[in-house]
Design a protein around this motif. Sequence first.
Motif, mmCIF file in Angstrom:
data_model
loop_
_atom_site.group_PDB
_atom_site.id
_atom_site.type_symbol
_atom_site.label_atom_id
_atom_site.label_comp_id
_atom_site.label_asym_id
_atom_site.label_seq_id
_atom_site.Cartn_x
_atom_site.Cartn_y
_atom_site.Cartn_z
ATOM 1 N N ARG A 281 0.907 -1.226 0.055
ATOM 2 C CA ARG A 281 -0.037 -0.076 -0.048
ATOM 3 C C ARG A 281 0.873 1.180 0.068
ATOM 4 O O ARG A 281 1.879 1.274 0.642
ATOM 5 C CB ARG A 281 -0.651 -0.064 1.122
ATOM 6 N N PRO A 282 0.568 2.397 -0.872
ATOM 7 C CA PRO A 282 1.250 3.443 -0.911
ATOM 8 C C PRO A 282 1.250 4.295 0.418
ATOM 9 O O PRO A 282 0.123 4.105 1.026
ATOM 10 C CB PRO A 282 0.704 4.231 -2.129
ATOM 11 N N SER A 283 2.076 4.981 0.718
ATOM 12 C CA SER A 283 2.326 6.188 1.889
ATOM 13 C C SER A 283 1.992 5.128 3.143
ATOM 14 O O SER A 283 1.311 5.924 3.908
ATOM 15 C CB SER A 283 1.218 7.182 1.691
ATOM 16 N N SER A 284 2.636 4.096 3.343
ATOM 17 C CA SER A 284 2.252 3.146 4.457
ATOM 18 C C SER A 284 3.522 3.152 5.288
ATOM 19 O O SER A 284 3.663 2.698 6.410
ATOM 20 C CB SER A 284 1.965 1.878 3.845
ATOM 21 N N GLY A 285 4.661 3.379 4.592
ATOM 22 C CA GLY A 285 6.109 3.087 5.473
ATOM 23 C C GLY A 285 6.645 1.838 5.181
ATOM 24 O O GLY A 285 7.552 1.208 5.857
ATOM 25 N N LEU A 286 6.115 1.252 4.207
ATOM 26 C CA LEU A 286 6.659 -0.370 3.773
ATOM 27 C C LEU A 286 7.196 -0.257 2.569
ATOM 28 O O LEU A 286 7.350 -1.181 1.801
ATOM 29 C CB LEU A 286 5.539 -1.424 3.540
ATOM 30 N N GLY A 287 7.486 1.153 2.201
ATOM 31 C CA GLY A 287 8.605 1.214 0.874
ATOM 32 C C GLY A 287 7.921 0.635 -0.320
ATOM 33 O O GLY A 287 8.309 0.003 -1.293
ATOM 34 N N SER A 288 6.317 1.205 -0.329
ATOM 35 C CA SER A 288 5.785 0.964 -1.687
ATOM 36 C C SER A 288 6.263 1.475 -2.938
ATOM 37 O O SER A 288 6.542 1.001 -3.947
ATOM 38 C CB SER A 288 4.218 1.349 -1.170
ATOM 39 N N SER A 289 6.643 2.809 -2.731
ATOM 40 C CA SER A 289 7.291 3.360 -3.771
ATOM 41 C C SER A 289 8.531 2.575 -4.505
ATOM 42 O O SER A 289 8.872 2.590 -5.403
ATOM 43 C CB SER A 289 7.463 4.936 -3.923
ATOM 44 N N ALA A 290 9.361 2.332 -3.305
ATOM 45 C CA ALA A 290 10.381 1.744 -3.544
ATOM 46 C C ALA A 290 10.454 -0.044 -4.442
ATOM 47 O O ALA A 290 11.189 -0.316 -5.246
ATOM 48 C CB ALA A 290 11.407 1.540 -2.537
ATOM 49 N N ALA A 291 9.283 -0.428 -3.767
ATOM 50 C CA ALA A 291 9.105 -1.884 -4.362
ATOM 51 C C ALA A 291 8.890 -1.788 -5.975
ATOM 52 O O ALA A 291 9.462 -2.692 -6.569
ATOM 53 C CB ALA A 291 8.006 -2.500 -3.449
ATOM 54 N N SER A 292 8.021 -0.894 -6.326
ATOM 55 C CA SER A 292 7.729 -0.723 -7.803
ATOM 56 C C SER A 292 9.157 -0.534 -8.506
ATOM 57 O O SER A 292 9.207 -1.083 -9.657
ATOM 58 C CB SER A 292 6.684 0.018 -8.020
ATOM 59 N N ALA A 293 9.718 0.490 -8.059
ATOM 60 C CA ALA A 293 10.942 0.915 -8.582
ATOM 61 C C ALA A 293 12.098 -0.155 -8.755
ATOM 62 O O ALA A 293 12.879 -0.598 -9.607
ATOM 63 C CB ALA A 293 11.713 2.120 -8.004
ATOM 64 N N ALA A 294 12.181 -0.902 -7.671
ATOM 65 C CA ALA A 294 13.189 -2.037 -7.569
ATOM 66 C C ALA A 294 12.742 -2.945 -8.514
ATOM 67 O O ALA A 294 13.449 -3.636 -9.330
ATOM 68 C CB ALA A 294 13.364 -2.908 -6.205
ATOM 69 N N ALA A 295 11.406 -3.616 -8.714
ATOM 70 C CA ALA A 295 10.871 -4.417 -9.523
ATOM 71 C C ALA A 295 11.210 -4.078 -11.193
ATOM 72 O O ALA A 295 11.689 -5.053 -11.710
ATOM 73 C CB ALA A 295 9.414 -4.849 -9.538
ATOM 74 N N ALA A 296 10.868 -2.927 -11.361
ATOM 75 C CA ALA A 296 11.180 -2.037 -12.779
ATOM 76 C C ALA A 296 12.792 -2.292 -13.139
ATOM 77 O O ALA A 296 13.078 -2.787 -14.170
ATOM 78 C CB ALA A 296 10.443 -0.862 -12.781
ATOM 79 N N ALA A 297 13.387 -1.899 -11.893
ATOM 80 C CA ALA A 297 15.129 -1.875 -12.531
ATOM 81 C C ALA A 297 15.453 -3.326 -12.992
ATOM 82 O O ALA A 297 16.258 -3.531 -13.942
ATOM 83 C CB ALA A 297 15.742 -1.341 -11.204
ATOM 84 N N VAL A 298 14.897 -4.138 -12.062
ATOM 85 C CA VAL A 298 15.457 -5.842 -12.432
ATOM 86 C C VAL A 298 14.886 -6.147 -13.706
ATOM 87 O O VAL A 298 15.353 -6.751 -14.540
ATOM 88 C CB VAL A 298 14.956 -6.575 -11.232
ATOM 89 N N ALA A 299 13.507 -5.809 -14.139
ATOM 90 C CA ALA A 299 12.736 -6.269 -15.167
ATOM 91 C C ALA A 299 13.378 -5.576 -16.238
ATOM 92 O O ALA A 299 13.658 -6.301 -17.396
ATOM 93 C CB ALA A 299 11.514 -6.081 -14.857
ATOM 94 N N LEU A 300 13.603 -4.291 -16.295
ATOM 95 C CA LEU A 300 14.106 -3.472 -17.593
ATOM 96 C C LEU A 300 15.535 -3.783 -17.843
ATOM 97 O O LEU A 300 15.981 -3.907 -18.907
ATOM 98 C CB LEU A 300 13.809 -2.047 -17.266
ATOM 99 N N ASN A 301 16.231 -4.020 -16.828
ATOM 100 C CA ASN A 301 17.939 -4.203 -16.976
ATOM 101 C C ASN A 301 17.748 -5.722 -17.720
ATOM 102 O O ASN A 301 18.583 -5.639 -18.447
ATOM 103 C CB ASN A 301 18.330 -4.517 -15.655
ATOM 104 N N GLU A 302 17.049 -6.678 -17.444
ATOM 105 C CA GLU A 302 16.712 -7.982 -18.323
ATOM 106 C C GLU A 302 16.419 -7.793 -19.631
ATOM 107 O O GLU A 302 16.930 -8.060 -20.470
ATOM 108 C CB GLU A 302 16.111 -9.044 -17.249
#
Length: 293
Positions: free
Chosen positions: A80-101
Motif C-alpha cells: 500500500r502506498p504511503s504506508s511506511g513499507l517502501g511501496s514506491s521503492a518496491a515498484s522501482a526495484a522491480a522495474a529496475a530488475v525487469a528492464l535491466n533484463e
Amino acid sequence: MLTVRAPATSANLGSGFDVFGVALGTPADVVRVERASETTITVTGTGSQYIPEDPAKNTVGAVVDALDAPARIRIDKGVRPSSGLGSSAASAAAAAVALNELYGRGLSRNELVPIAAEGEAIVSGEAHSDNVAPSLLGGFTIATADGVTQVDASIPLVACLPETVVSTRDARGVVPERANMDDVVDTVGSAATLTVGMAQNDPELVGRGMADEIVTPERSELIDGYDRVREAALEAGATGVTVSGAGPGMLAACHRGDRKAIASAMVDAFDEVGVESRAYQTAVGSGARLSRN
Ligand SMILES: Nc1ncnc2c1ncn2[C@@H]1O[C@H](COP(=O)(O)OP(=O)(O)OP(=O)(O)O)[C@@H](O)[C@H]1O
Ligand SMILES: N[C@@H](CCO)C(=O)O
C-alpha cells in the motif's frame, strides 16, 4: 514478457535513519514488462487509485529513463502506498530488475540501487536508497554514500499498518536539522547493536538496537496511537518497536513464536484509538525475484 516480484521493505529501523533497511517476506509488488516504443504504465492492486500512471510521476518512470528502456509496464501493487513499507521503492526495484533484463543492460543488483533510487527522488524529493537496496538485494542492508553492505538475516517481524496515511515528503519535514550530542552517542550505540543483531540473527539485539532519540520521537507524533501500540507490542513480547520507514506503519522485532500475539496486540491497540489497521506476520526475507512468463 518478464515478471518481477519485489518485496516491501522497512527502512530506518529506528537507529539507522536513511541508512538501514530490511526486505520483508510479505507483502510485495509484482511488475510485468514488455518492450514498446513508448512507455505506458498501468497500476492495479492495493491503493492503486492513489498512484499516478503518468511515467513522469510514477517511480517506475524514473527507472525507465535511467535505463533508457521504454516498455509497456503493468504494476500490481501488494504494498500500500504511503504506508511506511517502501511501496514506491518496491515498484522501482522491480522495474529496475525487469528492464535491466529486458534490454540486456547487464547491471548488477548493486549497480541497480542508484537507478531504482531515482524513483524515490520523484516522490520524496531525495534519492535515498534505504528502501530500494533491500528490495533489490534482500536481507538487511546498510546504504551509505559509498555503496551498500548487505547481510542475509531471518529476524521475525510484525509490520502493522494503520488505515491512515503519512507521506514521506511530510515525514521528512519533521526530521530535526541538528541533534544533541548525547542523543547521537546513544543512537550510534543502538545502530551498532542492531547491526551485530542482524549479523548474528539475534532478535534481542535487533530489538534493543532500534532505540533512537533523534528522528523517531518527532515522527511518532504523526501516528495516532503510537505510544499505546508500541506498549502493547512490547507487552506481547516484542523485543523492539519503531516507526516503519516514514510511517504510519510500525515495525516490531520479535521471536518467531510471538508474532501472532504481537500482531493482535498491535491491531487491538490501534482499534482502541479508533484506527483500523492490518498486521503482517513476516520476517527479514529475500530480494526481487525475476521470472519469464
Ligand atoms: N509505483 C508507485 N508505487 C507506490 N507509490 C507511488 C508509485 N509511483 C508514485 N508513487 C507515489 O509515491 C507516494 C508514496 O510513496 P511514499 O514514499 O510516500 O510512501 P511509501 O513508499 O509507502 O513509504 P516509505 O518510503 O515511508 O516506506 C504516493 O504519493 C504515490 O502516489
Ligand atoms: N529513510 C526514509 C525512508 C522512507 O522512505 C525516511 O525515513 O524518510
